[in-house]
Design a protein around this motif. Sequence first.
Motif, PDB file in Angstrom:
ATOM      1  N   VAL A  46       0.527  -1.039  -0.002  1.00  0.00           N
ATOM      2  CA  VAL A  46      -0.682   0.121   0.249  1.00  0.00           C
ATOM      3  C   VAL A  46       0.758   1.179   0.172  1.00  0.00           C
ATOM      4  O   VAL A  46       2.046   0.896   0.742  1.00  0.00           O
ATOM      5  N   PRO A  72       2.401   4.633   1.556  1.00  0.00           N
ATOM      6  CA  PRO A  72       2.655   4.367   2.673  1.00  0.00           C
ATOM      7  C   PRO A  72       2.008   6.079   3.219  1.00  0.00           C
ATOM      8  O   PRO A  72       2.023   6.575   2.593  1.00  0.00           O
ATOM      9  N   ARG A  73       1.312   6.068   4.586  1.00  0.00           N
ATOM     10  CA  ARG A  73       0.856   6.856   5.230  1.00  0.00           C
ATOM     11  C   ARG A  73      -0.802   7.303   5.346  1.00  0.00           C
ATOM     12  O   ARG A  73      -1.317   7.514   5.656  1.00  0.00           O
ATOM     13  N   VAL A  74      -1.381   5.640   3.810  1.00  0.00           N
ATOM     14  CA  VAL A  74      -2.444   6.248   4.120  1.00  0.00           C
ATOM     15  C   VAL A  74      -2.972   5.042   5.289  1.00  0.00           C
ATOM     16  O   VAL A  74      -3.000   4.423   5.667  1.00  0.00           O
ATOM     17  N   PRO A  75      -4.299   5.685   5.536  1.00  0.00           N
ATOM     18  CA  PRO A  75      -4.841   5.482   7.376  1.00  0.00           C
ATOM     19  C   PRO A  75      -5.618   3.787   6.999  1.00  0.00           C
ATOM     20  O   PRO A  75      -5.562   4.065   4.847  1.00  0.00           O
ATOM     21  N   THR A  76      -5.689   3.321   7.077  1.00  0.00           N
ATOM     22  CA  THR A  76      -6.064   1.407   6.738  1.00  0.00           C
ATOM     23  C   THR A  76      -6.899   1.654   6.709  1.00  0.00           C
ATOM     24  O   THR A  76      -7.791   0.502   5.948  1.00  0.00           O
ATOM     25  N   VAL A 134      -7.593   2.270   3.301  1.00  0.00           N
ATOM     26  CA  VAL A 134      -7.044   1.635   2.538  1.00  0.00           C
ATOM     27  C   VAL A 134      -7.715  -0.024   2.203  1.00  0.00           C
ATOM     28  O   VAL A 134      -8.060  -0.481   1.354  1.00  0.00           O
ATOM     29  N   SER A 141      -7.213   4.922  11.772  1.00  0.00           N
ATOM     30  CA  SER A 141      -6.266   6.121  11.587  1.00  0.00           C
ATOM     31  C   SER A 141      -5.447   6.236  10.979  1.00  0.00           C
ATOM     32  O   SER A 141      -4.391   6.998  10.584  1.00  0.00           O
ATOM     33  N   SER A 185      -1.479   4.323   9.335  1.00  0.00           N
ATOM     34  CA  SER A 185      -1.374   3.190   8.292  1.00  0.00           C
ATOM     35  C   SER A 185      -0.987   1.278   8.399  1.00  0.00           C
ATOM     36  O   SER A 185       0.203   1.374   9.372  1.00  0.00           O
ATOM     37  N   LEU A 245       1.011  -0.049   7.311  1.00  0.00           N
ATOM     38  CA  LEU A 245       2.738  -0.599   7.425  1.00  0.00           C
ATOM     39  C   LEU A 245       3.337  -0.623   8.913  1.00  0.00           C
ATOM     40  O   LEU A 245       4.417  -0.536   9.014  1.00  0.00           O
ATOM     41  N   THR A 246       2.493   0.064   9.651  1.00  0.00           N
ATOM     42  CA  THR A 246       3.619   0.057  11.398  1.00  0.00           C
ATOM     43  C   THR A 246       2.545  -1.129  12.529  1.00  0.00           C
ATOM     44  O   THR A 246       2.874  -0.884  13.311  1.00  0.00           O
ATOM     45  N   GLN A 278      -1.121  -6.908   9.774  1.00  0.00           N
ATOM     46  CA  GLN A 278      -0.885  -6.260   8.485  1.00  0.00           C
ATOM     47  C   GLN A 278      -1.680  -7.976   6.779  1.00  0.00           C
ATOM     48  O   GLN A 278      -2.628  -6.966   6.440  1.00  0.00           O
TER      49      GLN A 278
END
Length: 232
Positions: free
Chosen positions: A104, A106-110, A113, A147, A149, A151-152, A158
């Motif tokens: 995805v 980066p930085r786009v909220p879950t 996504v 809210s 990403s 990726l964290t 994930q």
Amino acid sequence: MTAMLSFRDVGKSFVLHQQGGTVIPVLSGVTFDLMRGQCMALTGPSGTGKSTVLRLAYGNYRCQHGSILVCHDGAMVDIAGAEPRVVLEIRRRTLGYVSQFLRVIPRVPTLDVVAEPLQAIGTPQDEARERAGMLLRRLNIPERLWSLSPLTFSGGEQQRVNIARGFVAGHPVLLLDEPTASLDAANREVVLDLIREAAARGTSILGIFHDAAAREAVCTATFDVSAVRAAA
């Protein structure tokens, strides 16, 4: 029954351009039909080409010969020879893919996504986000994380976000690459229930399930890829 995905005499080789053009044959004569509402497992030892079959079906790989027909808008379209714009349209409305890895921006909220595939087919944003939230709750992703990403997140979180994104739009055909990998027992059962429910609605599912118990729980057919492994 209606075939939603058909492989016809498909062959695939890889060319190693940086090693003198060496040709590595992988698959030969792959032929099968995935029917509406059927959940089919690709079986065979590691290295036989199961993931290659999925990538061929999704149009990530091109085959050297044969055809791969997808039922799209009531017609069988050969994704193996389709123009890129047609492949993208098939992916948008007909063919979903849950890989083992979440890719995805980066930085786009879950929440966004997961909602994006719905918005891509014209679902209003509020409705798309509501449906995304329902799936995230069901897959035990806490609302306080929506809210952030994905990726964290941990590997298991994930994977659940990836599954939510793959299931949210209700594609008629779903490709699943190890959907229960990295999951604990409780979340594994949630995913298996999602697969059962999708198949009951008529979704056609082609997947790799190394977990034999998971495979036996949801699959109604198998295709042994080792039987079509090309001779080296």
